[in-house]
Design an enzyme around this catalytic site. Structure first.
Site, PDB file in Angstrom:
ATOM      1  N   ARG A   2      19.737 -20.297  27.897  1.00 37.09           N
ATOM      2  CA  ARG A   2      19.247 -21.742  28.131  1.00 37.09           C
ATOM      3  C   ARG A   2      20.597 -22.599  28.607  1.00 37.09           C
ATOM      4  O   ARG A   2      21.583 -22.105  28.473  1.00 37.09           O
ATOM      5  CB  ARG A   2      18.491 -22.498  27.135  1.00 37.09           C
ATOM      6  CG  ARG A   2      18.683 -22.289  25.889  1.00 37.09           C
ATOM      7  CD  ARG A   2      20.058 -22.701  25.321  1.00 37.09           C
ATOM      8  NE  ARG A   2      20.123 -23.966  25.458  1.00 37.09           N
ATOM      9  CZ  ARG A   2      21.509 -24.436  25.482  1.00 37.09           C
ATOM     10  NH1 ARG A   2      22.517 -23.793  25.311  1.00 37.09           N
ATOM     11  NH2 ARG A   2      21.719 -25.710  25.600  1.00 37.09           N
ATOM     12  N   GLY A   3      20.360 -23.966  28.978  1.00 35.21           N
ATOM     13  CA  GLY A   3      21.559 -24.518  29.548  1.00 35.21           C
ATOM     14  C   GLY A   3      21.712 -24.619  31.047  1.00 35.21           C
ATOM     15  O   GLY A   3      21.623 -23.422  31.467  1.00 35.21           O
ATOM     16  N   ALA A   4      21.824 -25.543  31.615  1.00 34.46           N
ATOM     17  CA  ALA A   4      21.625 -25.740  33.128  1.00 34.46           C
ATOM     18  C   ALA A   4      22.642 -24.569  33.942  1.00 34.46           C
ATOM     19  O   ALA A   4      22.042 -23.788  34.797  1.00 34.46           O
ATOM     20  CB  ALA A   4      21.882 -27.075  33.728  1.00 34.46           C
ATOM     21  N   ARG A  48      11.380 -22.667  34.875  1.00 35.79           N
ATOM     22  CA  ARG A  48      11.930 -24.067  34.244  1.00 35.79           C
ATOM     23  C   ARG A  48      12.024 -25.156  35.432  1.00 35.79           C
ATOM     24  O   ARG A  48      12.995 -25.005  36.040  1.00 35.79           O
ATOM     25  CB  ARG A  48      12.853 -24.136  33.196  1.00 35.79           C
ATOM     26  CG  ARG A  48      12.705 -23.133  32.014  1.00 35.79           C
ATOM     27  CD  ARG A  48      13.710 -23.382  31.090  1.00 35.79           C
ATOM     28  NE  ARG A  48      13.781 -24.564  30.456  1.00 35.79           N
ATOM     29  CZ  ARG A  48      14.581 -24.877  29.444  1.00 35.79           C
ATOM     30  NH1 ARG A  48      15.921 -24.460  29.335  1.00 35.79           N
ATOM     31  NH2 ARG A  48      14.625 -26.304  28.672  1.00 35.79           N
ATOM     32  N   GLN A 107      19.048 -27.159  19.258  1.00 36.88           N
ATOM     33  CA  GLN A 107      20.414 -26.561  20.071  1.00 36.88           C
ATOM     34  C   GLN A 107      21.614 -27.048  19.386  1.00 36.88           C
ATOM     35  O   GLN A 107      22.825 -26.549  19.330  1.00 36.88           O
ATOM     36  CB  GLN A 107      20.353 -27.073  21.579  1.00 36.88           C
ATOM     37  CG  GLN A 107      19.398 -26.307  22.469  1.00 36.88           C
ATOM     38  CD  GLN A 107      18.012 -27.156  22.667  1.00 36.88           C
ATOM     39  OE1 GLN A 107      17.691 -27.833  21.549  1.00 36.88           O
ATOM     40  NE2 GLN A 107      17.316 -26.818  23.643  1.00 36.88           N
ATOM     41  N   ASP A 135      21.362 -31.631  33.093  1.00 30.30           N
ATOM     42  CA  ASP A 135      20.581 -30.928  33.868  1.00 30.30           C
ATOM     43  C   ASP A 135      20.522 -31.176  35.324  1.00 30.30           C
ATOM     44  O   ASP A 135      20.149 -30.342  35.980  1.00 30.30           O
ATOM     45  CB  ASP A 135      19.465 -30.635  33.178  1.00 30.30           C
ATOM     46  CG  ASP A 135      19.488 -29.917  31.845  1.00 30.30           C
ATOM     47  OD1 ASP A 135      19.565 -28.760  31.756  1.00 30.30           O
ATOM     48  OD2 ASP A 135      19.594 -30.711  30.839  1.00 30.30           O
ATOM     49  N   ASN A 151      18.740 -35.155  31.116  1.00 30.40           N
ATOM     50  CA  ASN A 151      19.677 -34.473  29.929  1.00 30.40           C
ATOM     51  C   ASN A 151      18.644 -34.189  28.770  1.00 30.40           C
ATOM     52  O   ASN A 151      17.496 -34.697  28.606  1.00 30.40           O
ATOM     53  CB  ASN A 151      20.827 -34.780  29.435  1.00 30.40           C
ATOM     54  CG  ASN A 151      21.838 -33.776  28.942  1.00 30.40           C
ATOM     55  OD1 ASN A 151      21.932 -32.452  29.295  1.00 30.40           O
ATOM     56  ND2 ASN A 151      22.093 -34.056  27.655  1.00 30.40           N
TER      57      ASN A 151
HETATM   58  O1  MRU Z   1      16.583 -26.874  26.880  1.00 39.31           O
HETATM   59  P1  MRU Z   1      17.926 -26.503  27.226  1.00 39.31           P
HETATM   60  O2  MRU Z   1      18.577 -25.989  25.948  1.00 39.31           O
HETATM   61  O3  MRU Z   1      18.110 -25.849  28.480  1.00 39.31           O
HETATM   62  O4  MRU Z   1      18.703 -27.792  27.635  1.00 39.31           O
HETATM   63  C1  MRU Z   1      20.103 -28.078  27.701  1.00 39.31           C
HETATM   64  C2  MRU Z   1      20.623 -29.486  27.974  1.00 39.31           C
HETATM   65  O5  MRU Z   1      19.942 -30.279  28.157  1.00 39.31           O
HETATM   66  C3  MRU Z   1      22.095 -29.155  28.093  1.00 39.31           C
HETATM   67  O6  MRU Z   1      22.686 -30.238  27.721  1.00 39.31           O
HETATM   68  C4  MRU Z   1      22.287 -29.129  29.751  1.00 39.31           C
HETATM   69  O7  MRU Z   1      21.747 -27.991  30.066  1.00 39.31           O
HETATM   70  C5  MRU Z   1      23.909 -29.063  29.992  1.00 39.31           C
HETATM   71  S1  MRU Z   1      24.398 -27.623  29.783  1.00 39.31           S
HETATM   72  C6  MRU Z   1      25.940 -27.495  30.323  1.00 39.31           C
END
Ligand code: MRU
Length: 345
Positions: free
Chosen positions: A46-48, A89, A194, A235, A245
């Site tokens: 996960r994470g953009a 997603r 997270q 994101d 985000n």
């Molecule tokens: O649901 P997630 O864990 O994918 O959400 C991640 C976030 O909101 C992060 O802050 C975002 O993706 C930036 S990652 C460099």
């Protein structure tokens, strides 16, 4: 922490299973793009930026999995895989960015084997570029924080949210590497935690002084002067400066404004969406069980209604600056973001 969150090895995709952290560091191996899609959907990765590169690697697997002997059929198979990966997603723009990058190089190829080789090479290049971009952003952002600062961060925008090094945590790493003595306050980031499971894990692993707080203690720590600045990831960043985000980011930004604490966002240009307006972006709604329990322990009455949005929107007026690999955008963002992209040309 130079662990790679996701990488390509021997025609397979290797990922850290983030659902098992912080207790177990387990690597999973995929040779089927459908499994990569499932890994994105279930937050194994996960994470953009990490999702963007994983999508690209998923298409590289799809190119190998396809039995097509002509370009047309192979491109059709890739389009099918792209749809499955894209639908995992909806909010992080990096997923469509990564998939489109691969499809555009595939369409320029002349033979089936050229497509296979080219999409694998492109996905691997995107992974390397992600790390270089994070290191450039880190350097740009490190200027913003002073010696002995305590920096708050929300969710995980670290190595585990990218291929390596991280965006917001990349700025924190670079600030430390520049010789400044800093402390970090990480929010737990319910419901998926997270912050406690991933950010605290990464920073402790790197020997960076980190304290964990429940999300409900943001106000308390700011009101008691324990926070000098905030940095989060993103994101999706719009041309207006609106930032999508992790849920709770908006609340942290409001609290920071209330206490005159600078609130920064770190995001690579691949996370910018210059076309959309914020009403048109889908905020992912996730399953109720993430809220009604922790792991397999139920913590809410059976059948309770739940609202569980995964992201929120922080408006530009609450943001002090947006840190990118091309420099820092300062308010007013419509102008400064435009300049950042012009500088990129
Ligand atoms: O649901 P997630 O864990 O994918 O959400 C991640 C976030 O909101 C992060 O802050 C975002 O993706 C930036 S990652 C460099």
């Amino acid at each position: 922490m130079e662990l790679r969150t996701v990488e390509w090895k021997d025609n397979s995709v290797i990922m850290i299973d983030q659902t098992k952290l912080p207790n177990d560091l387990i690597f999973v191996k995929y040779t089927d793009y459908n499994d990569v899609a499932e890994a994105i959907r279930t937050l194994v990765v996960r994470g953009a930026p990490a999702i963007g590169v994983s999508g690209a690697f998923g298409l590289a697997l799809a190119a190998l999995q396809s039995s097509s002997e002509n370009i047309e059929n192979l491109l059709t198979d890739l389009e099918k895989a792209k749809k499955i990966l894209f639908e995992t997603r909806p909010t992080a723009v990096n997923l469509s960015w990564g998939l489109e990058k691969i499809m555009s190089v595939a369409k320029q190829c002349k033979t089936v084997s050229e497509i296979r080789d080219t999409v694998i090479a492109k996905a691997k290049q995107m992974a390397e570029e992600d790390i270089n971009t994070n290191k450039k952003m880190g350097k740009n952002g490190a200027e913003l924080f002073q010696d002995n600062d305590t920096i708050m961060t929300h969710c995980n925008a670290g190595a585990l949210a990218t291929v390596a090094y991280g965006t917001a945590l990349g700025v924190i790493r670079a600030t430390k590497e520049s010789g400044k003595n800093i402390k970090v306050i990480a929010t737990e980031t319910r419901p998926v935690q997270q912050g406690s499971r991933l950010t605290a894990f990464e920073l402790k692993h790197d020997g960076i002084d980190v304290s964990l707080i429940p999300d409900t203690a943001v106000g308390y720590t700011m009101a008691n002067g324990l926070v000098n600045g905030v940095i989060v990831g993103a994101d999706r960043v719009l041309h207006t400066g609106h930032v999508f985000n992790k849920i709770g980011t908006y609340q942290v930004a409001i609290m920071a404004k209330q206490h005159n604490i600078p609130f920064y966002v770190a995001a690579p240009l691949s996370t910018f969406d210059l076309e959309s307006s914020h009403e048109n972006i889908i905020i992912e709604q996730r399953k109720a069980s993430e809220v009604t329990g922790i792991g397999d322990k139920r913590t809410a009455p059976e059948g309770i209604d739940v609202i569980n949005p995964a992201f929120d929107i922080t408006p530009p007026e609450l943001i002090s600056g947006i840190i990118t690999e091309n420099g820092i955008a300062n308010p007013p963002f419509e102008q400064s973001i435009k300049e950042l992209f012009e500088a990129k040309k």
